[in-house]
Each structure stands twice: as C-alpha cells, then as structure tokens.
Design an enzyme around this catalytic site. Sequence first.
Site, PDB file in Angstrom:
ATOM      1  N   SER A   1     -34.042 -16.725  62.701  1.00  0.00           N
ATOM      2  CA  SER A   1     -34.397 -17.696  63.740  1.00  0.00           C
ATOM      3  C   SER A   1     -35.912 -17.726  63.923  1.00  0.00           C
ATOM      4  CB  SER A   1     -33.756 -17.296  65.074  1.00  0.00           C
ATOM      5  OG  SER A   1     -32.367 -17.173  64.931  1.00  0.00           O
TER       6      SER A   1
ATOM      7  N   THR B   1     -28.427 -20.098  50.177  1.00  0.00           N
ATOM      8  CA  THR B   1     -27.345 -20.904  49.603  1.00  0.00           C
ATOM      9  C   THR B   1     -27.689 -21.245  48.156  1.00  0.00           C
ATOM     10  OG1 THR B   1     -26.930 -21.852  51.774  1.00  0.00           O
ATOM     11  CG2 THR B   1     -26.016 -23.044  49.896  1.00  0.00           C
TER      12      THR B   1
ATOM     13  N   GLN C   1      -3.877 -23.562  66.775  1.00  0.00           N
ATOM     14  CA  GLN C   1      -2.954 -23.216  67.872  1.00  0.00           C
ATOM     15  C   GLN C   1      -1.732 -24.136  67.857  1.00  0.00           C
ATOM     16  OE1 GLN C   1      -3.680 -20.561  69.421  1.00  0.00           O
ATOM     17  NE2 GLN C   1      -2.024 -20.524  70.932  1.00  0.00           N
TER      18      GLN C   1
ATOM     19  N   GLY D   1       2.246 -20.253  63.928  1.00  0.00           N
ATOM     20  CA  GLY D   1       2.142 -19.304  62.800  1.00  0.00           C
ATOM     21  C   GLY D   1       1.747 -19.980  61.507  1.00  0.00           C
TER      22      GLY D   1
ATOM     23  N   GLU E   1     -29.079 -23.071  59.397  1.00  0.00           N
ATOM     24  CA  GLU E   1     -30.002 -24.191  59.655  1.00  0.00           C
ATOM     25  C   GLU E   1     -30.274 -24.358  61.148  1.00  0.00           C
ATOM     26  OE1 GLU E   1     -29.525 -27.548  57.048  1.00  0.00           O
ATOM     27  OE2 GLU E   1     -28.716 -26.238  55.494  1.00  0.00           O
TER      28      GLU E   1
HETATM   29  C1  LIG Z   1     -23.980 -18.762  54.550  1.00  0.00           C
HETATM   30  C2  LIG Z   1     -25.425 -18.880  54.932  1.00  0.00           C
HETATM   31  C3  LIG Z   1     -26.252 -19.724  54.204  1.00  0.00           C
HETATM   32  C4  LIG Z   1     -27.610 -19.803  54.499  1.00  0.00           C
HETATM   33  N1  LIG Z   1     -28.439 -20.566  53.698  1.00  0.00           N
HETATM   34  C5  LIG Z   1     -29.783 -20.449  53.835  1.00  0.00           C
HETATM   35  C6  LIG Z   1     -30.678 -21.051  52.869  1.00  0.00           C
HETATM   36  O1  LIG Z   1     -30.246 -21.723  51.932  1.00  0.00           O
HETATM   37  N2  LIG Z   1     -32.016 -20.851  53.004  1.00  0.00           N
HETATM   38  C7  LIG Z   1     -32.538 -20.102  54.016  1.00  0.00           C
HETATM   39  O2  LIG Z   1     -33.755 -19.940  54.064  1.00  0.00           O
HETATM   40  N3  LIG Z   1     -31.721 -19.531  54.963  1.00  0.00           N
HETATM   41  C8  LIG Z   1     -30.367 -19.674  54.877  1.00  0.00           C
HETATM   42  N4  LIG Z   1     -29.530 -19.070  55.800  1.00  0.00           N
HETATM   43  C9  LIG Z   1     -30.113 -18.296  56.880  1.00  0.00           C
HETATM   44  C10 LIG Z   1     -29.846 -18.855  58.249  1.00  0.00           C
HETATM   45  O3  LIG Z   1     -30.607 -20.010  58.467  1.00  0.00           O
HETATM   46  C11 LIG Z   1     -30.105 -17.750  59.276  1.00  0.00           C
HETATM   47  O4  LIG Z   1     -29.044 -16.812  59.134  1.00  0.00           O
HETATM   48  C12 LIG Z   1     -30.175 -18.263  60.682  1.00  0.00           C
HETATM   49  O5  LIG Z   1     -31.340 -19.009  60.860  1.00  0.00           O
HETATM   50  C13 LIG Z   1     -30.146 -17.124  61.712  1.00  0.00           C
HETATM   51  O6  LIG Z   1     -31.060 -16.129  61.400  1.00  0.00           O
HETATM   52  P1  LIG Z   1     -30.595 -14.586  61.401  1.00  0.00           P
HETATM   53  O7  LIG Z   1     -29.346 -14.501  60.607  1.00  0.00           O
HETATM   54  O8  LIG Z   1     -31.738 -13.768  60.969  1.00  0.00           O
HETATM   55  O9  LIG Z   1     -30.228 -14.272  62.896  1.00  0.00           O
HETATM   56  P2  LIG Z   1     -31.267 -13.797  64.015  1.00  0.00           P
HETATM   57  O10 LIG Z   1     -32.457 -14.664  64.016  1.00  0.00           O
HETATM   58  O11 LIG Z   1     -31.486 -12.327  63.866  1.00  0.00           O
HETATM   59  O12 LIG Z   1     -30.441 -14.058  65.322  1.00  0.00           O
HETATM   60  C14 LIG Z   1     -29.364 -13.198  65.750  1.00  0.00           C
HETATM   61  C15 LIG Z   1     -28.791 -13.799  67.031  1.00  0.00           C
HETATM   62  O13 LIG Z   1     -29.780 -13.819  68.062  1.00  0.00           O
HETATM   63  C16 LIG Z   1     -29.971 -15.128  68.536  1.00  0.00           C
HETATM   64  N5  LIG Z   1     -31.369 -15.294  68.897  1.00  0.00           N
HETATM   65  C17 LIG Z   1     -32.449 -15.039  68.121  1.00  0.00           C
HETATM   66  N6  LIG Z   1     -33.577 -15.314  68.775  1.00  0.00           N
HETATM   67  C18 LIG Z   1     -33.194 -15.795  70.004  1.00  0.00           C
HETATM   68  C19 LIG Z   1     -33.892 -16.278  71.140  1.00  0.00           C
HETATM   69  N7  LIG Z   1     -35.234 -16.368  71.159  1.00  0.00           N
HETATM   70  N8  LIG Z   1     -33.180 -16.687  72.202  1.00  0.00           N
HETATM   71  C20 LIG Z   1     -31.834 -16.616  72.191  1.00  0.00           C
HETATM   72  N9  LIG Z   1     -31.113 -16.167  71.153  1.00  0.00           N
HETATM   73  C21 LIG Z   1     -31.791 -15.760  70.062  1.00  0.00           C
HETATM   74  C22 LIG Z   1     -29.557 -16.040  67.384  1.00  0.00           C
HETATM   75  O14 LIG Z   1     -29.237 -17.331  67.823  1.00  0.00           O
HETATM   76  C23 LIG Z   1     -28.347 -15.271  66.868  1.00  0.00           C
HETATM   77  O15 LIG Z   1     -27.256 -15.527  67.683  1.00  0.00           O
HETATM   78  C24 LIG Z   1     -28.148 -19.046  55.574  1.00  0.00           C
HETATM   79  C25 LIG Z   1     -27.295 -18.225  56.331  1.00  0.00           C
HETATM   80  C26 LIG Z   1     -25.965 -18.135  56.027  1.00  0.00           C
HETATM   81  C27 LIG Z   1     -25.090 -17.213  56.844  1.00  0.00           C
END
Ligand SMILES: Cc1cc2nc3c(=O)[nH]c(=O)nc-3n(C[C@H](O)[C@H](O)[C@H](O)COP(=O)(O)OP(=O)(O)OC[C@H]3O[C@@H](n4cnc5c(N)ncnc54)[C@H](O)[C@@H]3O)c2cc1C
Length: 392
Positions: free
Chosen positions: A137, A163, A339, A343, A366
């Site tokens: 994020s 991805t 739901q 089952g 995203e």
């Molecule tokens: C299947 C999959 C495909 C993906 N594809 C790509 C890709 O092609 N390219 C790429 O670059 N990335 C990709 N991603 C990465 C994706 O964009 C990130 O996982 C996403 O942005 C969240 O980042 P994080 O997993 O580090 O979670 P974190 O940033 O660590 O967040 C953890 C939790 O804390 C919350 N949080 C964080 N900061 C705050 C805040 N300030 N206030 C409130 N809540 C907060 C978040 O919303 C989340 O619920 C992919 C992810 C997945 C799972």
Amino acid sequence: MQMDFSLSDEERAIRDTARQFITREIMPLEREALRRERAHRPGLERSELVELQQKAKKFGFWGLSTPEQFGGMDLPAVLQSLIWTELGRTWVQFRFGGEADNILYYCDERQKKEYLLPTIDGDRISCFAITEPGAGSDAANIRFSARRDGDDWVLRGEKTFITNGHDADFVIVVAVTDRDKDVRNGGSTAFLVDRAMGWRSEFIPTMGEGGPASLIFEDVRVPSSNILGEIGQGFELGMEWIGKGRYLIPSLALGIAERALGMAIEYANTRETFGRPIGTNQAIQWMIADSEVELEATRWLVLRAAWTVDQDEDPRHMSSMAKLYGAGMVNRVVDRVMQIHGGMGYTRELPIERWYRQVRLMRIYEGTDEMQRLIIARDLLRGYTKIGGYLR
Ligand SMILES: Cc1cc2nc3c(=O)[nH]c(=O)nc-3n(C[C@H](O)[C@H](O)[C@H](O)COP(=O)(O)OP(=O)(O)OC[C@H]3O[C@@H](n4cnc5c(N)ncnc54)[C@H](O)[C@@H]3O)c2cc1C
C-alpha cells in the site's frame, strides 16, 4: 434536465457481439475448465488461450484498448468496461488478445519493436512490478534499487506478488534511482528488463487459481536504453498502470455478480424445502433483493468512472469509489449466492466456491479497500472534489 441511461446503437452492438462470442465460444469450455482446475491445472492452457484470441480477432475483437495504429480497436473506456463485464460472466480465464500494458506506450521506437509490438501480438508476456515485501500500500516506500554504472544500471532487490511474474519474459519494474529525491517525485524510474538479463521468479501459491510470483534481482545489469519513459518518472508510470484496473476490476466484478445472482435466482425457484421453493421465503428474497440493489449501484459507479475517463477528466476519485464498492459488492453477492445454494454452493461441482476465492483478491490488489477509502476521504477533506456523484 436531460438524462439518458441507454447505450448508443454502436455500444449495444459491440457489447452484444462480445456477449455472443463469450456465450458461443467460451462458456462451452466452463465444465472442462473447472475439472482441470480441480486437478490443479490451468483452466485454459496458453496455447488454447492464444487460439481463442485469434478466433475472437476474426470476430472483430482485438486490442480493446490498443490504438488503431497498432491494430487495435481503441475503444472508449465505457465500451471497455461493458466488455469486461461480459468477460466476468464466464469463469474461464479468457481475455481478448492484442493488448499491452498501458504504460508500454511510453516506449521509444526501438523499445516499441522489442517490447510493445510483440506484447500486443501475444509473442511476449509482460508483467508489472512495483510491490515489494516491505512496500505494498505504501508504494512510495520501495527500496529496490538501480545504480548507474557507466552506460548501464545495476538492479538489485525483490519484488513480490507480481501477476504473470512466473510466466513473463520481461518485466516493467519500478526502481529507486535517486535516494536524495522522493520516490514519488523524481526518485524512481521504470525499466524494461528481460528475464534473460538475469532475474528469476518464485511462484507464490494463493487461494485463487494460478498465482503471482516474487522476482529476485541480484545485480542485474540493464542498459540505459531500457529505461521506460524518463529517468525519475517511475512512480508516476506505476500509478498510471494501476489506474486502469481501478475501473476494469469492478467492471469484471459486475459480470461475475450478474452471473452468480442469476444462478441463485434459478436455484431459489427450483430447490424445494418444506414442500415449496426456497425462493418463497423472505430470508432468501432479501438476499436476492440486496444483491440486485448493490449490483445496480455498482453498474452506475463503474460506468460513471469509465465515462469520466472518456471525458479526459481526472478519474481517480470516481475509479476509487467504483473499485471500493464493486469489490465489496461482488464479495457480498457471491457469499449470498453460496448461502442460497446451501451445501451445493460449497462443493467444487459448482463455480461458486471458485468465485468466492477469486473475488476476495479484488478487495486487496491494485489498491486495498482501505487505500481506496483513504483516497476518497483525502479528496473530500482537502476539497479536491465535491460531495456525492454531483451533476454538471
Ligand atoms: C494475487 C495478487 C496479485 C498482485 N499483482 C501485482 C502486480 O502485478 N504488480 C504489483 O506491483 N503488485 C501486485 N500485487 C500487490 C498488491 O497490489 C498489494 O498486495 C496491495 O497493494 C497491498 O499491499 P500489501 O500486500 O503489502 O499489504 P499492506 O500494505 O502491508 O497492507 C496490509 C493491510 O493494512 C492496510 N493498511 C495499510 N496501510 C494502511 C493505512 N494507512 N490505513 C489503513 N489501512 C492500511 C491495508 O489496506 C491492508 O489491509 C498483487 C497482489 C496479489 C495478492
């Protein structure tokens, strides 16, 4: 006041042709796709996907977002959104061909030949990488570095959750190129890096079908000529890449929700308990009604976001609302549909559990729900936008 919620003849014709193609050519593959996925294989092999894309090309569908000069349809965002909704109706992971990442259009002439054109043609597979183990994020916190060395750059670090990362033969990767500057403002740069230049990938199993990958760079040498766009433009390009999905993801969600709700209605009318169809119970009716309302609300949020793109206005606020609401909506609808099926909904005979796993991702990637809320609230708190879907 002049309001018109109908599609133009052209929009309807293109939408209906896409629907026809998906119904005739893709939906018959659904059973087999589920069977393969249950056996831990891809629902659609790449060669089959390419063959279907070529068939779709003959139908007139090639490069929905690709400019005409590159052989594409260059459709307005509203039409792209409508077609993505059609794609959402099938659980076969089919996508129309002739597409490339939106930021590959920043390629210079040589790069176009090497990266953009072969990606459009389906001869090369790209992926886009900004996320890192320590920066999701908070994308401006990336540490992945690119150090200048003569006419080359040396890239080091790890990207994760990418991805297509395990299949791609090149990546558009955002790296820190100037530690003295803000990553968002001149401190980062995007590079086009072939797998053959030395990075490797590690597949990440997830709850969905297929999975992303981690990309590991240990001093990968990349020529300066492989910088995409300008030095310092990396973060900006990254945000542009992400911006596109913000209205296409909820468009897809809409198609999934429509198909799933249709199944639930059919089931509610035919499944009997206590001597009458379950759909005669208010508890079931309310689940159907709530789903329909949310689905309809998503439709207009999504189309409004796409329309804003077509007006050449800043779509970020609208797109964040569409992504936030659409991702939540499809999760709630699929949950209710499960739901209603009892089952049976939980079994792998039906696609519902598959959707359940698939759509969970929509609230995370995203831009998580929380990030969308942050954007929407910030826009309002700072007065960047007016309150509530205002009319001009
Ligand atoms: C299947 C999959 C495909 C993906 N594809 C790509 C890709 O092609 N390219 C790429 O670059 N990335 C990709 N991603 C990465 C994706 O964009 C990130 O996982 C996403 O942005 C969240 O980042 P994080 O997993 O580090 O979670 P974190 O940033 O660590 O967040 C953890 C939790 O804390 C919350 N949080 C964080 N900061 C705050 C805040 N300030 N206030 C409130 N809540 C907060 C978040 O919303 C989340 O619920 C992919 C992810 C997945 C799972």
